[in-house]
Structure formats: structure tokens, C-alpha cells
Enzyme design. Structure first.
Site, PDB file in Angstrom:
ATOM      1  N   GLN A   1      -4.146  -1.752   9.416  1.00 15.67           N
ATOM      2  CA  GLN A   1      -4.169  -2.609   9.030  1.00 15.67           C
ATOM      3  C   GLN A   1      -4.829  -4.068   9.516  1.00 15.67           C
ATOM      4  O   GLN A   1      -4.465  -4.215  11.024  1.00 15.67           O
ATOM      5  CB  GLN A   1      -2.756  -3.343   8.947  1.00 15.67           C
ATOM      6  CG  GLN A   1      -2.613  -4.932   7.666  1.00 15.67           C
ATOM      7  CD  GLN A   1      -3.152  -4.141   6.551  1.00 15.67           C
ATOM      8  OE1 GLN A   1      -2.374  -3.079   5.887  1.00 15.67           O
ATOM      9  NE2 GLN A   1      -4.197  -5.607   5.653  1.00 15.67           N
TER      10      GLN A   1
ATOM     11  N   ASP B   1     -10.428   2.854   4.447  1.00 13.59           N
ATOM     12  CA  ASP B   1     -10.436   1.236   4.281  1.00 13.59           C
ATOM     13  C   ASP B   1     -11.875   0.493   4.478  1.00 13.59           C
ATOM     14  O   ASP B   1     -12.487   0.047   4.182  1.00 13.59           O
ATOM     15  CB  ASP B   1      -9.695   0.635   5.252  1.00 13.59           C
ATOM     16  CG  ASP B   1      -9.213   0.023   4.769  1.00 13.59           C
ATOM     17  OD1 ASP B   1      -8.925  -1.357   4.012  1.00 13.59           O
ATOM     18  OD2 ASP B   1      -8.740  -1.285   5.753  1.00 13.59           O
TER      19      ASP B   1
ATOM     20  N   LYS C   1       0.586  -1.106  -0.144  1.00 18.15           N
ATOM     21  CA  LYS C   1       0.020  -0.301   0.546  1.00 18.15           C
ATOM     22  C   LYS C   1       0.899   1.304  -0.174  1.00 18.15           C
ATOM     23  O   LYS C   1       0.495   1.977  -0.375  1.00 18.15           O
ATOM     24  CB  LYS C   1      -1.152  -0.158   1.023  1.00 18.15           C
ATOM     25  CG  LYS C   1      -2.019  -1.004   1.322  1.00 18.15           C
ATOM     26  CD  LYS C   1      -2.829  -1.481   2.304  1.00 18.15           C
ATOM     27  CE  LYS C   1      -3.384  -2.911   2.222  1.00 18.15           C
ATOM     28  NZ  LYS C   1      -4.590  -3.217   3.319  1.00 18.15           N
TER      29      LYS C   1
END
Ligand code: NAP
Length: 287
Positions: free
Chosen positions: A100, A123, A56
Site C-alpha cells: 500500500q 497491483d 481491499k
């Protein structure tokens, strides 16, 4: 002889999206604004999580965005994790936040994710953002489901009025993609491990989304001729050189009109959507 399905090329589509994003970032910076900045929260030592965060970051650099990693040890407390996220919420130089997952099991993952402020939740997997998807309030769409819809759109595949079957009901994939298809006026069924007759359900679908995590569970004979098959699955099978999807690719390709390969279908779209959400956050726009 039946024709083979067209391939929904996620790699090429994601690259085209990245080029578009890079051009928009350049325009934004030309106005004197700071480039968008994605902050990744990385807790613990899970090697896959480290790899994903690295990918990412690399993608951010590619499109001209800034990125940073904010680490905590696996032994951190819930309070430490929450304080880290809250600090990033309050930092005006940070555009988007990515926690994450999976988090170490002693942490309450949804509670940590929920601390990400909705305008920075690029996200799209906090309960606030998922609620926005259901009730139509501004929020970023979670990235893999959004990538699936974007791929359908880029190939001009009609969603409205079609019968969609989503196999899998996870909170990060099956449920949000089903809701997005519903929001786009498909008629949606969701299947899962207790579905009585999976083959019968799938055979009725104009659009099948496989989000299961079981290698080649869906075979060609379950696919309605002419259906669109989206395979989000990613499965490592011992003795096979390549990872495989949830769909038996060759037999499904002989029946479908369009199909995603694994790898190179849904996978590359996820990071493209994360970049897109981060750009929109910098522009003050929810997708
Ligand atoms: P998950 O949380 O394990 O959920 C799997 C779902 O599949 C569950 O709802 C489960 O039903 C259902 N299921 C399991 N066995 C089944 C069966 N035999 N028949 C019908 N349904 C069955 O998985 P996930 O996180 O959603 O991920 C699914 C797949 O997508 C994995 O291969 C994962 O690697 C991949 N994935 C890819 C991306 C990406 O490309 N970027 C992102 C996320 C996930 P129950 O609810 O009844 O248990």
C-alpha cells in the site's frame, strides 16, 4: 435540445465483476485448490492507507478469497521493508502482494515495489510490471488504468482508431492508461501541467481520460460533442457536500455520449481489478 450522455456505471460494473470472480473462486476451490490469498503490506500510520487496505480485505472476503495484512512501523528501515516483501514472494500460500502506497518518505518506494515478484505483483505498479505493459511481456496491469479500460469494454465502447487524450502523466495512472489505450490501437496524446493549450487538445478527443486531481478543471465546452469522458479524479472541495471529479460533470454530460460519475465511476473499478488480478495469479495466468 441535446441529449445527456449515458452514464458509465462503475459501481454496477464492479459488482458484476465481483460476482463473476466469486463464481470463479468457488470453481477453483471445488477443484481442491486453496482460495487465492492477497497479502497487503502496510507500513506506517497513514489513515487513508489503513482505510484502503481495509476496503481491499473486505472485498477479498466478499469473493471468497483470503487476505492478510503485514504491518511495519513508519520508522522501519528499507531493508526491513524489502525483507518483508521478499518473505511474501517466497511464501507459496500467498497468491498476490499489494504494497500500500504512499510509503513513509524515508523509504525508496520504487525500490520496495520492485521487490514484489512479477507473478505476484497484482497491483501492477512495480517497474517490472510497468515494463511488461510497454514491451508486451506478461505482467499484471495496474488496477485503476485497467479498470478504465474494462469499463470501456463492458460498455462496448470502441477504442481502436479513436483519438484519446489523457490529462495527467503520473506513473500509477496517466502513463499506464495512455499505454493501454495505445496497446488497444487508439491514437493517444498525453497532456500535463505544461501543455500549452489544454482546451484545444481535449476538444480533439473522442475519448478523454481525466487523471489530474484538480476539481472540475475540464469543463463541458472543452469536450467534443459525442466524446466519451472518463473522470478518474477525486477531489475534496471545501463547502461542497460531495467530492468532485476533474470534470465539470453537468456541463460535460450535456456534450458527451458517455461519462463516468464521481463517485461511482472509475473508483469502484480499481478494487475489482485487484481481485481479478489476484484470481488470475492463483490460476497462473497473467492478464
Ligand atoms: P498526480 O500524481 O498528482 O498527477 C497529476 C497529473 O496531472 C500530473 O501529471 C500533472 O502534470 C497533471 N496536472 C496537474 N495540473 C494540471 C493542469 N492544470 N493541467 C493539466 N495537467 C495537470 O495524480 P494521480 O496520482 O495520477 O491522480 C490523479 C487523480 O486521480 C487524483 O484526483 C486522484 O485522487 C485520482 N485517482 C483515483 C484513483 C481511483 O479512482 N482508484 C486511483 C488513483 C488516482 P505534471 O506531470 O506536469 O505535474
Amino acid at each position: 435540445m441535446s441529449e445527456l450522455a449515458g452514464i458509465l456505471d462503475g459501481t454496477a460494473t464492479a459488482k458484476a465483476i465481483r460476482l463473476e470472480i466469486a463464481a470463479e473462486v468457488k470453481q477453483l476451490v471445488a477443484t481442491g485448490a486453496q482460495p487465492p490469498h492477497l497479502a497487503a503490506v502496510l507500513i506506517g500510520d497513514d489513515p487513508a492507507s489503513h482505510t484502503y487496505v481495509g476496503m481491499k480485505q473486505k472485498a477479498c472476503t466478499w469473493v471468497g478469497m483470503q487476505s492478510s495484512i503485514h504491518r511495519l512501523p513508519a520508522s522501519c528501515t528499507q531493508e526491513e521493508a524489502i525483507n518483508l516483501v521478499k518473505g511474501l514472494n517466497n511464501d507459496p500460500s500467498i497468491t498476490g502482494i499489494l504494497v500500500q502506497h504512499p510509503l513513509p518518505s524515508h523509504l525508496h518506494e520504487p525500490a520496495v515495489l520492485d521487490c514484489v515478484s512479477i507473478p505476484k505483483d497484482v497491483d501492477g505498479i512495480s517497474r517490472g510490471s510497468l515494463g511488461g505493459l510497454i514491451n508486451g511481456e506478461p505482467a499484471f496491469a495496474s488496477c485503476t488504468p485497467a479498470g478504465i479500460i474494462e469499463l470501456l469494454d463492458r460498455y462496448k465502447i470502441t477504442i481502436q482508431g479513436r483519438r484519446a487524450v489523457v490529462v495527467g502523466r503520473s506513473i500509477i495512472l496517466g502513463k499506464p492508461v495512455a499505454m493501454m489505450l495505445l496497446n488497444r490501437n487508439a491514437t493517444v496524446s498525453i497532456c500535463h501541467s505544461r501543455t500549452a493549450n489544454l482546451a484545444e487538445e481535449i476538444l480533439r478527443a473522442d475519448i478523454v481520460v481525466a487523471a489530474v486531481g484538480r476539481a472540475e478543471l475540464i469543463t463541458g465546452e472543452m469536450v467534443k460533442p459525442g466524446a466519451v469522458v472518463i473522470d478518474a479524479g477525486y477531489n475534496r472541495v471545501e463547502g461542497r457536500a460531495k467530492d468532485v471529479g476533474d470534470v465539470e460533470y453537468e456541463s460535460a454530460r450535456a456534450r458527451a455520449s458517455w461519462i463516468t460519475p464521481v463517485p461511482g465511476g472509475v473508483g469502484p473499478m480499481t478494487i475489482a481489478m485487484l481481485l481479478k488480478n489476484t484470481l488470475r495469479a492463483a490460476q497462473g495466468k497473467f492478464s
